[in-house]
Design a protein around this motif. Structure first.
Motif, PDB file in Angstrom:
ATOM      1  N   ALA A  75       0.810  -1.328  -0.255  1.00  8.54           N
ATOM      2  CA  ALA A  75      -0.034   0.062   0.028  1.00  8.54           C
ATOM      3  C   ALA A  75       0.990   1.288   0.043  1.00  8.54           C
ATOM      4  O   ALA A  75       1.623   1.333   0.732  1.00  8.54           O
ATOM      5  N   LEU A  76       0.597   2.119  -0.841  1.00  7.99           N
ATOM      6  CA  LEU A  76       1.347   3.401  -1.053  1.00  7.99           C
ATOM      7  C   LEU A  76       0.816   4.591  -0.185  1.00  7.99           C
ATOM      8  O   LEU A  76       1.305   5.220   0.307  1.00  7.99           O
ATOM      9  N   VAL A  77      -0.524   4.895  -0.732  1.00  5.33           N
ATOM     10  CA  VAL A  77      -1.140   6.132  -0.372  1.00  5.33           C
ATOM     11  C   VAL A  77      -2.745   5.812  -0.097  1.00  5.33           C
ATOM     12  O   VAL A  77      -3.265   4.879  -0.606  1.00  5.33           O
ATOM     13  N   ARG A  78      -3.239   6.807   0.726  1.00  9.60           N
ATOM     14  CA  ARG A  78      -4.665   6.580   1.030  1.00  9.60           C
ATOM     15  C   ARG A  78      -5.137   7.931   0.697  1.00  9.60           C
ATOM     16  O   ARG A  78      -4.591   9.163   0.454  1.00  9.60           O
ATOM     17  N   PRO A  79      -6.608   7.994   0.235  1.00 12.89           N
ATOM     18  CA  PRO A  79      -7.173   9.187  -0.119  1.00 12.89           C
ATOM     19  C   PRO A  79      -7.351  10.049   1.047  1.00 12.89           C
ATOM     20  O   PRO A  79      -7.515   9.920   2.194  1.00 12.89           O
ATOM     21  N   LEU A  80      -7.113  11.506   1.007  1.00 14.81           N
ATOM     22  CA  LEU A  80      -7.190  12.543   1.896  1.00 14.81           C
ATOM     23  C   LEU A  80      -8.521  12.547   2.411  1.00 14.81           C
ATOM     24  O   LEU A  80      -9.602  12.642   1.439  1.00 14.81           O
ATOM     25  N   SER A 184     -13.452   5.882  11.132  1.00 12.25           N
ATOM     26  CA  SER A 184     -12.487   6.880  10.572  1.00 12.25           C
ATOM     27  C   SER A 184     -11.233   6.064  10.071  1.00 12.25           C
ATOM     28  O   SER A 184     -10.511   6.696   9.165  1.00 12.25           O
ATOM     29  N   VAL A 185     -10.721   5.218  10.601  1.00 11.09           N
ATOM     30  CA  VAL A 185      -9.348   4.604  10.206  1.00 11.09           C
ATOM     31  C   VAL A 185      -9.344   3.400   9.252  1.00 11.09           C
ATOM     32  O   VAL A 185      -8.595   2.828   8.756  1.00 11.09           O
ATOM     33  N   VAL A 186     -10.616   3.125   8.670  1.00  9.10           N
ATOM     34  CA  VAL A 186     -11.060   2.343   7.430  1.00  9.10           C
ATOM     35  C   VAL A 186     -10.989   2.869   6.161  1.00  9.10           C
ATOM     36  O   VAL A 186     -11.906   3.870   6.168  1.00  9.10           O
ATOM     37  N   HIS A 187     -10.157   2.803   5.285  1.00 10.11           N
ATOM     38  CA  HIS A 187     -10.156   3.643   3.991  1.00 10.11           C
ATOM     39  C   HIS A 187      -9.656   2.630   2.902  1.00 10.11           C
ATOM     40  O   HIS A 187      -8.858   1.799   2.915  1.00 10.11           O
ATOM     41  N   HIS A 188      -9.909   3.341   1.439  1.00 10.98           N
ATOM     42  CA  HIS A 188      -9.279   2.714   0.411  1.00 10.98           C
ATOM     43  C   HIS A 188      -7.698   3.115   0.274  1.00 10.98           C
ATOM     44  O   HIS A 188      -7.271   4.058   1.083  1.00 10.98           O
ATOM     45  N   THR A 189      -7.029   2.213  -0.315  1.00 13.83           N
ATOM     46  CA  THR A 189      -5.786   2.383  -0.587  1.00 13.83           C
ATOM     47  C   THR A 189      -5.328   2.399  -2.097  1.00 13.83           C
ATOM     48  O   THR A 189      -6.060   1.397  -2.744  1.00 13.83           O
ATOM     49  N   PHE A 190      -4.196   2.793  -2.470  1.00 12.73           N
ATOM     50  CA  PHE A 190      -3.621   2.567  -3.631  1.00 12.73           C
ATOM     51  C   PHE A 190      -2.245   1.497  -3.544  1.00 12.73           C
ATOM     52  O   PHE A 190      -1.454   1.986  -2.807  1.00 12.73           O
ATOM     53  N   PHE A 228      -3.819  12.556  -2.134  1.00 10.24           N
ATOM     54  CA  PHE A 228      -3.554  11.329  -1.549  1.00 10.24           C
ATOM     55  C   PHE A 228      -2.609  11.735  -0.557  1.00 10.24           C
ATOM     56  O   PHE A 228      -1.768  12.525  -0.736  1.00 10.24           O
ATOM     57  N   GLU A 229      -2.503  10.587   0.605  1.00 13.28           N
ATOM     58  CA  GLU A 229      -1.375  10.869   1.796  1.00 13.28           C
ATOM     59  C   GLU A 229      -0.762   9.687   1.992  1.00 13.28           C
ATOM     60  O   GLU A 229      -1.324   8.448   1.551  1.00 13.28           O
ATOM     61  N   GLU A 230       0.485   9.767   2.628  1.00 14.91           N
ATOM     62  CA  GLU A 230       1.379   8.456   2.474  1.00 14.91           C
ATOM     63  C   GLU A 230       0.626   7.520   3.353  1.00 14.91           C
ATOM     64  O   GLU A 230      -0.066   7.752   4.469  1.00 14.91           O
ATOM     65  N   MET A 231       0.967   6.372   3.138  1.00 16.40           N
ATOM     66  CA  MET A 231       0.557   5.055   3.867  1.00 16.40           C
ATOM     67  C   MET A 231       1.546   4.407   4.280  1.00 16.40           C
ATOM     68  O   MET A 231       2.359   3.924   3.595  1.00 16.40           O
TER      69      MET A 231
END
Lengths: 248, 153
Positions: A75-80, A184-190, A228-231
């Motif tokens: 996983a690289l990033v998640r949406p802001l 809050s802490v469950v989200h999509h990821t790239f 996107f922000e870093e994951m």
């Protein structure tokens, strides 16, 4: 041979063109051809991912778990500012005011979105409802879930909050939200697959920088994302551990 | 919140499995579980809290900085039988997931019920800590657990 990109099927239909624009943008950044494939079905997409068809995946949190732990993706990033939250709604004229008012045998309308369905079923546990004493009907889209609520065939329906918020004012005015998750802490990821890991850092950098220039920003707008922000690896592991606690 | 709450206040000595104990005030008053939220915390392998989310801070009544570094057992309510927690530790130390219904003690002495799931955090094959996620339990499960735990005290 071009790289292959796919996107979790839970994005709003209005953002389909945005993902194609993103694909063009990605090809320019990477200097390589990328084939984008979109799916209606979560299951069909998951089978193709498992078969090793994809190098780049914008995944929902439950699939991210499989991609990282079973398939070696990173996983690289998640949406802001875009956590995945779930809504359970009923007809505005219904006497049902909370999930505790739903009775065993109730008719639930859902899509095949795995995270929404899991979180919604967890919220129904408080009413002693589960798969064994409810009747679930899986339909193709959130609009069809809403339609079944409006015509009275559903006692309640499950929605991704983003998808619910994108329904028309007219449709939403005829429904009542029974509960909204606030996780809050469950989200999509790239994520990138094993073949692309040597370019992972480079891809992460240009995705994070995307919101800093006008072109990148307009691509994000078309996908309905702010940026996107870093994951980090540990943040990914933390989210996967958390999801693991939600699967019985 | 529970129809059986009396708001009675009593001082109790709570003994922990590491041999320590503390005297605290317990109030027979339930605080309702927040709708739609998950209470999330992580600990090191000894049970010392390393992460607490906002729902945990709000429900426990402690400040975030008071929770970090504390052992998770500060939430242990005297109505919870020790055997429930020994089962938890046996399960997670063997690398498995544990589920259970738990009555937690707040800093102000009141209580709240949760359905808890605890899993080991495995990194490169090594258990580095535990994640605990709590969700809203049904009233029927709370009643069953209350009846069971009374027999185990």
């Amino acid at each position: 041979m071009p790289l292959n990109l796919t996107v979790s099927p839970d994005f709003a239909p209005s953002h389909i063109s945005g993902w194609f624009i993103f694909n063009t943008w990605m090809q320019r950044q990477l200097g390589e051809g990328i084939h984008l494939e979109l799916y209606d079905s979560f299951d069909a997409q998951r089978e193709d991912i498992k078969a090793g068809k994809y190098d780049l995946v914008y995944a929902n949190p439950f699939d991210a778990s499989m991609l990282v732990r079973d398939l070696g993706f990173k996983a690289l990033v998640r949406p802001l500012a875009k956590a995945d939250e779930t809504i359970i709604a009923t007809n505005a004229d219904s006497s049902i005011r909370s999930v505790e008012d739903l009775d065993p045998g109730c008719q639930l309308y859902t899509t095949d979105d795995p995270d929404v369905n899991r979180i919604a079923m967890i919220m129904l546990e408080a009413a002693d409802l589960d798969e064994s004493n409810t009747q679930s009907h899986t339909v193709d889209s959130y609009v069809i879930v809403a339609r079944n609520i409006l015509k009275g065939s559903a006692d309640a329906g499950f929605f991704l909050k983003d998808a619910y918020d994108e329904l028309s004012d007219l449709i939403r005015s005829q429904m009542r939200v029974l509960i909204t998750s606030e996780i809050s802490v469950v989200h999509h990821t790239f994520l990138v697959g094993p073949k692309l890991q040597e370019r992972a850092e480079e891809i992460q950098k240009f995705l994070i920088a995307m919101s800093n220039d006008a072109k990148g920003k307009s691509v994000l707008d078309s996908m309905g994302l702010q940026g996107f922000e870093e994951m980090t690896e540990e943040e990914t592991e933390f989210m996967i551990d958390l999801i693991d606690t939600l699967i019985d | 919140m529970s129809e059986h709450d009396t708001n009675d206040v009593r001082d109790v000595v709570i003994k922990y499995n590491d041999g320590t104990s503390r005297t605290t005030t317990v109030v027979d008053r339930e605080v309702p579980y927040p709708e739609g939220k998950l209470i999330v915390s992580r600990t090191d392998t000894k049970g010392n809290i390393t992460h607490a989310n906002q729902a945990f801070v709000e429900m426990s009544g402690y400040m975030h900085e008071e929770l970090i570094g504390q052992n998770h057992y500060i939430l242990r309510h005297p109505d919870m039988p020790a055997v429930a927690f020994s089962g938890l530790w046996e399960t997670i130390q063997s690398g498995k997931k544990w589920h259970g219904y738990v009555k937690n003690l707040r800093k102000d002495g009141a209580y709240y019920w949760v359905k808890a799931t605890v899993i080991p955090n495995i990194r490169k094959g090594v258990v580095v800590g535990y994640t605990s996620v709590r969700r809203k339990p049904s009233r029927s499960k709370i009643s069953e657990s209350e009846a069971l735990y009374k027999t185990l005290l």
